[in-house]
Design a protein around this motif. Sequence first.
Motif, PDB file in Angstrom:
ATOM      1  N   UNK A  27       0.710  -1.326  -0.110  1.00 44.97           N
ATOM      2  CA  UNK A  27      -0.049   0.041  -0.194  1.00 44.97           C
ATOM      3  C   UNK A  27       0.915   1.228  -0.072  1.00 44.97           C
ATOM      4  N   UNK A  28       0.645   2.301  -0.870  1.00 46.19           N
ATOM      5  CA  UNK A  28       1.330   3.421  -0.866  1.00 46.19           C
ATOM      6  C   UNK A  28       0.546   4.662  -1.227  1.00 46.19           C
ATOM      7  N   UNK A  29       0.862   5.720  -1.113  1.00 47.19           N
ATOM      8  CA  UNK A  29       0.341   6.892  -1.128  1.00 47.19           C
ATOM      9  C   UNK A  29      -0.417   6.887  -2.572  1.00 47.19           C
ATOM     10  N   UNK A  30      -1.402   7.494  -2.950  1.00 42.37           N
ATOM     11  CA  UNK A  30      -2.340   6.820  -4.237  1.00 42.37           C
ATOM     12  C   UNK A  30      -1.373   7.924  -5.208  1.00 42.37           C
ATOM     13  N   UNK A  87     -16.768  -5.616   6.518  1.00 42.60           N
ATOM     14  CA  UNK A  87     -17.506  -4.548   5.916  1.00 42.60           C
ATOM     15  C   UNK A  87     -17.027  -4.500   4.244  1.00 42.60           C
ATOM     16  N   UNK A  88     -17.940  -4.301   3.421  1.00 42.49           N
ATOM     17  CA  UNK A  88     -17.673  -4.017   1.954  1.00 42.49           C
ATOM     18  C   UNK A  88     -17.113  -2.689   1.969  1.00 42.49           C
ATOM     19  N   UNK A  89     -17.545  -1.629   2.678  1.00 45.18           N
ATOM     20  CA  UNK A  89     -17.041  -0.269   2.812  1.00 45.18           C
ATOM     21  C   UNK A  89     -16.627   0.251   3.802  1.00 45.18           C
ATOM     22  N   UNK A  90     -15.586  -0.171   4.461  1.00 42.16           N
ATOM     23  CA  UNK A  90     -15.255   0.482   5.958  1.00 42.16           C
ATOM     24  C   UNK A  90     -15.310   2.006   5.905  1.00 42.16           C
ATOM     25  N   UNK A  91     -14.642   2.706   5.228  1.00 39.78           N
ATOM     26  CA  UNK A  91     -14.503   4.158   5.337  1.00 39.78           C
ATOM     27  C   UNK A  91     -16.074   4.753   5.102  1.00 39.78           C
ATOM     28  N   UNK A  92     -16.555   4.159   4.287  1.00 42.17           N
ATOM     29  CA  UNK A  92     -18.077   4.570   4.135  1.00 42.17           C
ATOM     30  C   UNK A  92     -18.920   4.433   5.269  1.00 42.17           C
ATOM     31  N   UNK A  93     -18.497   3.295   5.926  1.00 37.45           N
ATOM     32  CA  UNK A  93     -19.216   2.870   7.086  1.00 37.45           C
ATOM     33  C   UNK A  93     -19.171   3.817   8.060  1.00 37.45           C
ATOM     34  N   UNK A  94     -17.783   4.023   8.409  1.00 39.10           N
ATOM     35  CA  UNK A  94     -17.637   5.204   9.638  1.00 39.10           C
ATOM     36  C   UNK A  94     -18.005   6.775   9.232  1.00 39.10           C
ATOM     37  N   UNK A 142       9.997   8.190   5.041  1.00 44.41           N
ATOM     38  CA  UNK A 142       9.221   7.104   5.565  1.00 44.41           C
ATOM     39  C   UNK A 142       7.820   6.586   4.923  1.00 44.41           C
ATOM     40  N   UNK A 143       7.552   5.532   5.336  1.00 44.14           N
ATOM     41  CA  UNK A 143       6.626   5.076   4.324  1.00 44.14           C
ATOM     42  C   UNK A 143       5.139   5.660   4.681  1.00 44.14           C
ATOM     43  N   UNK A 144       4.151   6.078   3.807  1.00 39.66           N
ATOM     44  CA  UNK A 144       2.852   6.457   3.788  1.00 39.66           C
ATOM     45  C   UNK A 144       2.161   5.370   3.163  1.00 39.66           C
ATOM     46  N   UNK A 145       1.389   4.686   3.537  1.00 40.14           N
ATOM     47  CA  UNK A 145       0.598   4.850   5.014  1.00 40.14           C
ATOM     48  C   UNK A 145       1.048   4.022   5.908  1.00 40.14           C
ATOM     49  N   UNK A 146       2.040   2.817   5.732  1.00 43.47           N
ATOM     50  CA  UNK A 146       2.349   2.035   6.987  1.00 43.47           C
ATOM     51  C   UNK A 146       3.066   2.473   7.981  1.00 43.47           C
ATOM     52  N   UNK A 147       3.742   3.630   7.766  1.00 40.43           N
ATOM     53  CA  UNK A 147       4.653   4.479   8.752  1.00 40.43           C
ATOM     54  C   UNK A 147       5.743   4.032   9.377  1.00 40.43           C
ATOM     55  N   UNK A 148       6.312   2.921   8.310  1.00 32.96           N
ATOM     56  CA  UNK A 148       7.672   2.318   8.655  1.00 32.96           C
ATOM     57  C   UNK A 148       8.540   3.302   8.136  1.00 32.96           C
ATOM     58  N   UNK A 149       9.761   3.272   9.204  1.00 27.57           N
ATOM     59  CA  UNK A 149      11.118   4.131   8.603  1.00 27.57           C
ATOM     60  C   UNK A 149      11.975   2.871   8.645  1.00 27.57           C
ATOM     61  N   UNK A 150      12.290   2.744   7.117  1.00 26.73           N
ATOM     62  CA  UNK A 150      13.061   1.725   6.671  1.00 26.73           C
ATOM     63  C   UNK A 150      14.754   1.934   7.242  1.00 26.73           C
ATOM     64  N   UNK A 166     -14.686  10.788   8.974  1.00 22.48           N
ATOM     65  CA  UNK A 166     -14.168  10.982   8.081  1.00 22.48           C
ATOM     66  C   UNK A 166     -12.638  10.190   7.589  1.00 22.48           C
ATOM     67  N   UNK A 167     -12.516   9.003   7.197  1.00 23.50           N
ATOM     68  CA  UNK A 167     -11.274   8.256   7.071  1.00 23.50           C
ATOM     69  C   UNK A 167     -10.878   8.130   5.729  1.00 23.50           C
ATOM     70  N   UNK A 168      -9.683   7.877   5.360  1.00 25.09           N
ATOM     71  CA  UNK A 168      -8.992   7.587   4.167  1.00 25.09           C
ATOM     72  C   UNK A 168      -9.503   5.932   3.964  1.00 25.09           C
ATOM     73  N   UNK A 169      -9.971   5.596   2.812  1.00 25.71           N
ATOM     74  CA  UNK A 169     -10.014   4.258   2.576  1.00 25.71           C
ATOM     75  C   UNK A 169      -8.869   3.565   2.233  1.00 25.71           C
ATOM     76  N   UNK A 170      -8.731   2.219   2.782  1.00 23.67           N
ATOM     77  CA  UNK A 170      -7.376   1.488   2.362  1.00 23.67           C
ATOM     78  C   UNK A 170      -7.396   1.179   0.913  1.00 23.67           C
ATOM     79  N   UNK A 171      -8.553   1.106  -0.033  1.00 22.16           N
ATOM     80  CA  UNK A 171      -8.454   0.945  -1.355  1.00 22.16           C
ATOM     81  C   UNK A 171      -7.734   2.059  -2.131  1.00 22.16           C
ATOM     82  N   UNK A 172      -7.653   3.192  -1.548  1.00 21.34           N
ATOM     83  CA  UNK A 172      -6.945   4.156  -2.147  1.00 21.34           C
ATOM     84  C   UNK A 172      -5.488   4.210  -2.119  1.00 21.34           C
TER      85      UNK A 172
END
Length: 382
Positions: A114-117, A328-335, A165-173, A341-347
């Motif tokens: 996963x990475x910044x869209x 959930x089929x649409x987790x961000x939509x549910x919240x 550092x990685x967006x979105x997983x937040x790791x420092x390599x 308002x959250x960023x969906x992982x699909x992005x």
Amino acid sequence: MNDFDTVTPRQGTDSLKWDIYNGRDVLPFWVADMDFMVAPPIQQALEERIKHPLYGYTLTPKELPDVVIAHLENEYNWHVDPEWIVWLPGVVTGLAISCRAFCADGDEVVVNPPIYHHFFDSHDADRQELVRVPLHKHEGRWTFDMQAMEAAFNDKTRLLMMCSPHNPVGVVFTPEELNQVAELCARHDVIMVSDEIHCDLVIDKNSKHYPTALACPAMADNIVTLMSGSKTWNIAGLNCSFAIISNPELRKRFVTSSQSMVTGVPPLAYCATLAAYRDGGPWRAELLDYLAANYAYVCEELNAIEGLVVEPIQATYLAWIDATGLRLNDTAGFFEEHGVGLSPGEQFGQSQYIRLNFACPRATLEEGLRRMKAAVASLKTD
């Protein structure tokens, strides 16, 4: 002491983060935009600049390269030559220029979701192919899947665009991780573009950011580093960033490819960036402590909710949350339906995840997490 607790209303200011929910009771925790007032030295510098009522095309302030170079020296022991710096109106712009400068028809660009869209759309889809080589977890830590990377690289691979550092997983390599990737790129004559916009936002006291070009000296002349003070000092809307390119040939190609496509940096952006790097250090130090406390609070509250797992991060102010357990089929939509308002992982290329921006006053965060708890609780009563 700087004030990070005061809630400053942003509704009605044409804020992308807030006004996208205009007329709805939704608290935004999505886009990487902090809800903190900028550091006083930045505000003061802007107010002083505004007193002069002309805002035309602006040269890079003479002091700015030296201030940025001093910051890189002090923070990372990285010695950067002023000639290596190319000023830009944004890091995303730097990604697009890199694809235009270094890729021909039929070339392949590798990214690690996963990475910044914007890593998915910076290339020319009619000319290049995007190859996705997902990160994987090794002993609970997100990192490069070197076996998959080896398999993906070929004679058409021209560019690796990475986030550190990685967006979105937040790791420092670590330097070891970076060198594994750099050695692979060297063998295949692949240019590395390293987006390091979050480098000054390491909130884990036991982690240290290493600029890719510094950690991998043998590869340094084939690395484009993209940086900005925009995330660290909350000045993203002003549009100022920079590329660091030590190789004069690559730098010339980069600059040439930006002509007629990239605007100059606006005067207020230069002004704010100079003040940030020159005078914003104490504010940043307090910010990191506040962010670390907010992240600990997010972990405490959300990890107690069945179905949510907050991933461990070392940097950024973005929590990466595994919501697979909610089914959930649409987790961000549910919240969002429940006022968060959250960023969906699909992005970012990974469904079933959500991203939460915790760079906000604690009171705002508390209300947002309360709403998330209530939302999940409602699933059990439906």
